[in-house]
Design an enzyme around this catalytic site. Sequence first.
Site, PDB file in Angstrom:
ATOM      1  CG  ASN A   1      -2.938  13.154   8.008  1.00 45.55           C
ATOM      2  OD1 ASN A   1      -2.312  12.426   7.246  1.00 45.55           O
ATOM      3  ND2 ASN A   1      -2.363  14.067   8.760  1.00 45.55           N
TER       4      ASN A   1
ATOM      5  CG  LEU B   1      -1.926  -1.145   1.326  1.00 46.96           C
ATOM      6  CD1 LEU B   1      -2.752  -1.018   2.592  1.00 46.96           C
ATOM      7  CD2 LEU B   1      -2.818  -1.201   0.092  1.00 46.96           C
ATOM      8  N   GLY B   2       2.101   1.141   0.430  1.00 46.40           N
ATOM      9  CA  GLY B   2       2.969   2.311   0.443  1.00 46.40           C
ATOM     10  C   GLY B   2       4.358   1.975   0.933  1.00 46.40           C
ATOM     11  CE  LYS B   3       8.218  -0.990  -2.030  1.00 49.86           C
ATOM     12  NZ  LYS B   3       9.225  -1.347  -3.061  1.00 49.86           N
TER      13      LYS B   3
ATOM     14  CE1 TYR C   1      13.184   6.856   9.551  1.00 49.68           C
ATOM     15  CE2 TYR C   1      11.453   6.948  11.191  1.00 49.68           C
ATOM     16  CZ  TYR C   1      12.648   7.412  10.690  1.00 49.68           C
ATOM     17  OH  TYR C   1      13.293   8.444  11.318  1.00 49.68           O
ATOM     18  N   GLY C   2      10.176   1.937   6.294  1.00 46.17           N
ATOM     19  CA  GLY C   2       9.596   0.630   6.065  1.00 46.17           C
ATOM     20  C   GLY C   2       8.467   0.678   5.056  1.00 46.17           C
ATOM     21  CE  LYS C   3       9.410  -3.017   1.089  1.00 45.17           C
ATOM     22  NZ  LYS C   3       9.594  -4.326   0.407  1.00 45.17           N
TER      23      LYS C   3
ATOM     24  CE  LYS D   1       3.752   3.847   9.601  1.00 46.59           C
ATOM     25  NZ  LYS D   1       3.183   5.123  10.060  1.00 46.59           N
TER      26      LYS D   1
ATOM     27  CG  ASP E   1      -0.496  16.597  10.034  1.00 47.28           C
ATOM     28  OD1 ASP E   1      -0.555  17.655   9.383  1.00 47.28           O
ATOM     29  OD2 ASP E   1       0.154  15.610   9.669  1.00 47.28           O
TER      30      ASP E   1
ATOM     31  CE  LYS F   1      -1.076  16.227   6.055  1.00 46.68           C
ATOM     32  NZ  LYS F   1       0.298  16.625   5.721  1.00 46.68           N
TER      33      LYS F   1
END
Length: 483
Positions: free
Chosen positions: A200, A74-76, A79-81, A100, A195, A197
Site C-alpha cells: 500500500n 494497470l490492474g483488474k 468490481y472493475g479495472k 479506477k 492497513d 504494508k
Amino acid sequence: MADVFHLELHDVETVEVDDSDDAIEIEEDEYDQNPNINAIVETDDTETVQLTEQTVNPGQEKTGPQDFELRKVLGKGGYGKVFQVRKLTGTDANTVFAMKVLRKASIVRNQKDTAHTKAERNILEEVKHPFIVDLKYAFQTGGKLYLILEYLSGGELFMHLEREGIFLEDTACFYLAEIILALEHLHGQGIIYRDLKPENILLDAQGHVKLTDFGLCKEHINEGILTHTFCGTIEYMAPEILTRHGHGKEVDWWSLGALTYDMLTGAPPFTAENRKKTIEKILRVKLNLPPYLTGDARDLVRKLLKRQVPSRLGAAPEDAQAVKQHQFFKHINWDDVLSRKLDPPFKPSLSGDDDVSQFDTKFTKQTPVDSPVESTLSESANLIFQGFTYIAPSVLGEQMPSHVVRARSPRKPGSSFRRHFGFTHAQHGNILGPHCSFPETPSGGASHHHNHHNHNPFAPAHNFNMASAGEEMMEVGSGLPHV
C-alpha cells in the site's frame, strides 16, 4: 438604592401604519397576464444568453469518461479495472492519471462495501498531504463510479523491497520518515489508517512515498475513542485488533514496527503456515531480532511492537512526536522530510510520464477497454452515490470549498493481490471497499518471503472482514483507486 429608570406601563394603543409608499400602482391595461415571449426576445433591448454548463455553473468543469483516453491496463478485480489514462480536455489536457472504474451493481450488494467506498472517497477529498495519493476527479455514470488519481509511476515499495531482499537501515529510515509524517497527518485528522504494508506504499516518479488504499480507514477517532472492527492484513495487525478489545491510533504504530522489521529482514516479524498460527504468534511469541541490526534499529522495532498499548512507542497522547524523536531518526531533519528535500534512495528509471515499467506486464500488455455495464441501477439505488462527483481545487486553479457526503493479502507467490492504487479483491476481486486480508497461498499457508517473479500488483486475494465476533463475511477492499 435610587431608581435609575421609572417606567409606566399603559394599555397598548393601536397605531395605524401608512405603508402606501410601498405600494405600486398600475393601470389594469398596463399589465399583460399573457405576454408574447417571442416578441419580447426579439426586441433590441433584450440580451439572449444560451444556457450551457459553462453559463449556468461558471468556473466548474464537467468531467466524464469521454474526457480520458485509455492507455494501459494497470490492474483488474471483481468490481472493475484500473487504467492508465491521459486527459483529453480542459486545462490539464495531456496529463497522465490512474483511473479506477468500479461497477455500482457490485458495490451496492453489500451495505458495508457501499459505506466504505463513500468513506474512502471522502477521506481522499479531505486529506491532502505530500505523502498521500491525491484524488483529482470523481464522477459517475448510470452504472459505474470513476476515481481519477495521480499516476504514481514509481510502483509499489513492495516491488523494490522484493528486488533488494532487504533494505539498508539508511534506506529504510528514509521511507519510514515519510510514512510517519503521512500517519501523523491522518491521526491529526482523526483518521486511523489500519492497513500499512509494503503493497500500500507507492513511489512517485522522483522516488518519494505515497500512501494509497484507504478502504480500511476509520474516521472520527480522537483521543480516548476506540473502535472494534476486525480488519487489516494479519501479519501487520496489532494484537488489540486480533483480541477485539477495541483499538485506537496505536495500531498504526504497531504496523509501522512490523513494516520496519520487514524492510530490515525481508519478512514480517510474525508469520506461520496458516492465519490461526500467525495470530497466535502475534499474541504470544517472543520477538526475535537478527543480530546484524544496529542497536537503534533493534530498539525502535522493540518499542513499536509492544503488545501492551500504553507501553508502545507512539501511544497517546504523544503519537507521532514520540516516534520522530527516537534515536533511529537522530539524523533526520523533519522539516526537510516534509518539504521533500531529502534525496530518495531509489529513483525510478522512467522513459516518460506514461512509463509503466514498474507495473505487472500481465496487465500492461492487455488491450485497455472500459467494458459496457451489463445492468443499470434503479433510481433509488443510484441515490446512494449522490454527491460522489468531485474536482480537485488544484485542477480548477482556485480553492473551492470541500463538499463531503457523509454517508489484502501479504506477499505470497502465485496468488498475491497487489493494489498499486488500492485495488483489492475478495474471492471475486475488489477494488473499492475496505477489507480484512487473511493470507492464503495455493498450499493453504501464509507466505512471507519476497518473490518478485510471481508478484502481481492487482492479483486476487482472499479478503475477509469480521463484522462481529462470531460473523465472518466476505468483503471487498475499498482502495484507491480504492477510492
